[in-house]
Design a protein around this motif. Structure first.
Motif, PDB file in Angstrom:
ATOM      1  N   GLU A 106       0.847  -1.196   0.000  1.00 32.06           N
ATOM      2  CA  GLU A 106       0.000   0.000   0.000  1.00 32.06           C
ATOM      3  C   GLU A 106       0.884   1.248   0.000  1.00 32.06           C
ATOM      4  O   GLU A 106       1.888   1.303   0.718  1.00 32.06           O
ATOM      5  N   ARG A 126      -7.807   4.745  -2.908  1.00 33.24           N
ATOM      6  CA  ARG A 126      -8.807   5.096  -1.887  1.00 33.24           C
ATOM      7  C   ARG A 126      -8.542   6.508  -1.405  1.00 33.24           C
ATOM      8  O   ARG A 126      -7.465   6.807  -0.887  1.00 33.24           O
ATOM      9  N   ASN A 155      -0.142  -1.643   9.469  1.00 31.76           N
ATOM     10  CA  ASN A 155      -1.527  -1.788   9.896  1.00 31.76           C
ATOM     11  C   ASN A 155      -2.480  -0.967   9.029  1.00 31.76           C
ATOM     12  O   ASN A 155      -3.657  -0.807   9.368  1.00 31.76           O
ATOM     13  N   SER A 156      -1.956  -0.412   7.941  1.00 35.23           N
ATOM     14  CA  SER A 156      -2.731   0.402   6.994  1.00 35.23           C
ATOM     15  C   SER A 156      -3.195   1.718   7.586  1.00 35.23           C
ATOM     16  O   SER A 156      -4.145   2.330   7.092  1.00 35.23           O
ATOM     17  N   GLN A 157      -2.548   2.177   8.649  1.00 35.84           N
ATOM     18  CA  GLN A 157      -2.831   3.498   9.204  1.00 35.84           C
ATOM     19  C   GLN A 157      -1.933   4.518   8.501  1.00 35.84           C
ATOM     20  O   GLN A 157      -0.715   4.318   8.397  1.00 35.84           O
ATOM     21  N   TRP A 193      -5.266   8.733   9.729  1.00 28.88           N
ATOM     22  CA  TRP A 193      -6.386   7.984   9.172  1.00 28.88           C
ATOM     23  C   TRP A 193      -6.215   6.530   9.560  1.00 28.88           C
ATOM     24  O   TRP A 193      -5.185   5.922   9.276  1.00 28.88           O
ATOM     25  N   ASP A 194      -7.242   5.964  10.191  1.00 26.61           N
ATOM     26  CA  ASP A 194      -7.162   4.564  10.558  1.00 26.61           C
ATOM     27  C   ASP A 194      -7.423   3.690   9.339  1.00 26.61           C
ATOM     28  O   ASP A 194      -7.783   4.174   8.258  1.00 26.61           O
ATOM     29  N   ALA A 195      -7.253   2.392   9.521  1.00 20.40           N
ATOM     30  CA  ALA A 195      -7.368   1.484   8.378  1.00 20.40           C
ATOM     31  C   ALA A 195      -8.752   1.507   7.752  1.00 20.40           C
ATOM     32  O   ALA A 195      -8.917   1.185   6.574  1.00 20.40           O
ATOM     33  N   ASP A 196      -9.791   1.865   8.510  1.00 17.36           N
ATOM     34  CA  ASP A 196     -11.156   1.888   7.980  1.00 17.36           C
ATOM     35  C   ASP A 196     -11.563   3.277   7.518  1.00 17.36           C
ATOM     36  O   ASP A 196     -12.759   3.515   7.359  1.00 17.36           O
TER      37      ASP A 196
END
Length: 238
Positions: free
Chosen positions: A146, A189, A208-210, A235-238
């Motif tokens: 990512e 995204r 962790n995609s943060q 920004w958190d993963a969601d």
């Protein structure tokens, strides 16, 4: 009132007896014919991504891997690697062989070419999409593949300041948004700015995609390489 200082003599004595630190300084070198280079990122396998100057003063994306200096090569005149993960995926900010009709100098290389983001692995470079605008630039890449970054959209913004920014980019005419590309090929995204903000950038993403970066308005936000914004954002993963 007098100040009182306490000095621990045994501690000072131990400090004086500590061995001096030793370092190995390694000259990574430049590309043939060039005389400048810059290391931007180091992964856990000691692979280094950066950019190096050629004889004509253009900059090329380069990977230092042990004794090897690899010119990754990208479509435009100037490019640089600004992230490399442990799988050897490089994320590259590069000019592309297409003129920016707005001359925004999004890559800050000082040419009229548009700016794009590429992921390169095993000699194959894939360009990542924008949000409908001309330009994009990147932060780092995580272990999942990512990529954090910035992508232009097609919204003309009259609040953008005239002239060139302190980072050398601009004059900016269109809004830009923080984004995460991947891990699926071609996936993008958009990340929401804070309430009241209209533009932003994602500069770093962990495993962790943060993602972290900044948001603001076009008048208060400066694109990389300086990267300034009104509000720091996670920004958190969601």
């Amino acid at each position: 009132m007098k100040a009182i200082f306490l000095i621990c003599l045994p501690a000072l004595s131990l400090l004086a007896q500590s061995p001096a630190p030793h370092y190995n300084v390694i000259d990574l070198g430049a590309l043939p014919g060039g005389n400048s280079s810059f290391g931007n990122y180091l992964n856990d396998n000691r692979q280094i991504g950066g950019n190096a100057g050629l004889a004509d003063s253009t900059q090329q994306a380069i990977v230092w891997d042990g004794p090897f200096r690899i010119n990754v090569g990208t479509p435009g005149l100037n490019s640089g690697i600004f992230g490399i993960n442990s799988s050897g995926q490089n994320v590259i900010s590069s000019e592309i062989n297409k003129k920016d009709p707005n001359n925004e100098n999004f890559c800050a290389w000082g040419t009229p070419l548009a700016c794009g983001v590429f992921v390169s692995q095993r000699g194959v470079a894939t360009q990542l999409p924008t949000l409908g605008g001309v330009n994009a630039t990147n932060g780092n890449i995580n272990a999942k593949g990512e990529v954090a970054g910035v992508a232009e959209n097609a919204t003309r913004d009259t609040t953008c300041p005239p002239g060139v920014s302190v980072a050398g980019t601009g004059p900016q005419l269109y809004d830009f948004e923080p984004v995460v590309w991947g891990p699926a090929a071609g996936a993008i995204r958009a990340l929401k700015p804070l309430p009241g903000d209209t533009v932003g950038m994602a500069l770093w993403i962990n495993d962790n995609s943060q993602a972290v970066g900044a948001t603001g308005t076009c008048a208060t936000t400066v694109l990389p390489p300086l990267a300034l914004g009104s509000h720091a954002v996670l920004w958190d993963a969601d």
